[in-house]
Design an enzyme around this catalytic site. Structure first.
Site, PDB file in Angstrom:
ATOM      1  N   THR A  40       0.858  -1.187   0.000  1.00  0.00           N
ATOM      2  CA  THR A  40       0.000   0.000   0.000  1.00  0.00           C
ATOM      3  C   THR A  40       0.894   1.237   0.000  1.00  0.00           C
ATOM      4  OG1 THR A  40      -1.878  -1.031   1.107  1.00  0.00           O
ATOM      5  CG2 THR A  40      -1.707   1.353   1.289  1.00  0.00           C
TER       6      THR A  40
ATOM      7  N   PHE B 188       1.213   5.085   0.894  1.00  0.00           N
ATOM      8  CA  PHE B 188       0.651   6.098   1.783  1.00  0.00           C
ATOM      9  C   PHE B 188       1.232   7.464   1.428  1.00  0.00           C
ATOM     10  CE2 PHE B 188       0.477   2.110   4.055  1.00  0.00           C
ATOM     11  CZ  PHE B 188      -0.738   2.140   4.725  1.00  0.00           C
TER      12      PHE B 188
END
Length: 282
Positions: free
Chosen positions: A176, A178
């Protein structure tokens, strides 16, 4: 060293928490846990010393489209990024085991990322929650016998839960990305723009043939590397779109010339942030 206030979506032990501590490694941080991403941006607007840590895309689930809208409308700036490896475990109260589990709680994206594992346990009810670590916290604090959570193994440990199985995610190459966001006036103090090699921009285009290809050709002429393009419809303007573009460069002055060159071809071009490409951690 001044303590940094970091607003995250999720509880202590969540992936936002882990990403924040890795990005601000060796710095003192105070987490502000929020139940929604809207609350993260609200905290920044109410206190310009607050920094936000916001997931923007996942290698499996794709882009978090709503966060692009929040990013544009909030007026914040991107100060950096971090790419975190996502690994999930299934955990429960110490008294429980596989024979007693009837429900599995977690964030819907985490449940989706463990779909193949969950298919092996069709009798267990899947329940969507706001957060992975939040599901673990709820089971621990409420003493929910027969309930399990899917979260990071560190979150299970934090809340005193027993890990039944670790690394249950379908794809082991699950990351992921960020974004670290802040009030524009505070960006340079976090990470100087002079050290940047990446930029995120957003713009719309007139209804003219070849507009997007002309923009991309100019970026190529200036040796700007386009790493991502995401389009979102403009609400209230049928068949018109906002284009979110991430670009990489090794010469700040040349990059800025490229922005000046595409400006006449675009509508409402906005630089969301100029920052350093984030490192990737396991």
């Amino acid at each position: 060293m001044t303590m940094k206030k970091i607003a995250i979506q999720g509880e202590i032990g969540s992936f936002h928490d882990i990403a924040a501590h890795l990005f601000f490694e060796n710095e003192q941080i105070q987490l502000i846990c929020c139940s929604t991403f809207e609350q993260v941006f609200d905290h920044i607007s109410q206190d310009d010393t607050t920094i936000g840590m916001v997931a923007i895309e996942n290698t499996i689930a794709g882009s978090l489209l709503h966060n692009y809208e929040l990013l544009t409308n909030s007026g914040v700036a991107i100060a950096g990024e971090h790419k975190l490896h996502i690994s999930h475990c299934i955990c429960c109260l110490p008294e429980d085991d596989w024979s007693t589990i009837t429900e599995i709680h977690s964030h819907p994206v985490a449940l989706m990322q463990c779909r193949h594992f969950l298919e092996q346990h069709p009798s267990m009810k899947l329940v969507e929650g706001e957060d992975t670590a939040g599901s673990a916290k709820m089971i621990a604090e409420q003493g929910r016998r027969g309930w399990a959570a899917i979260c990071h193994a560190e979150a299970a440990k934090l809340y005193g839960l027993k890990v039944l199985e670790n690394h249950i995610e379908d794809n082991k190459h699950n990351f992921t990305r960020f974004l670290i966001v802040s009030a524009p006036s505070k960006v340079d103090a976090l990470r100087p723009v002079s050290e940047s090699n990446k930029s995120s921009i957003v713009f719309s285009l007139p209804h003219e043939e070849g507009c997007l290809s002309h923009v991309l050709a100019i970026l190529s002429f200036y040796h700007i590397n386009l790493t991502k393009i995401q389009s979102l419809p403009i609400i209230g303007r049928e068949w018109e779109y906002l284009f979110y573009v991430d670009i990489m460069y090794n010469d700040l002055a040349r990059y800025r010339k490229s922005i000046d060159a595409i400006l006449p071809l675009t509508n409402d071009l906005k630089i969301l942030g100029e920052y350093k490409e984030g490192r990737q951690t396991m």
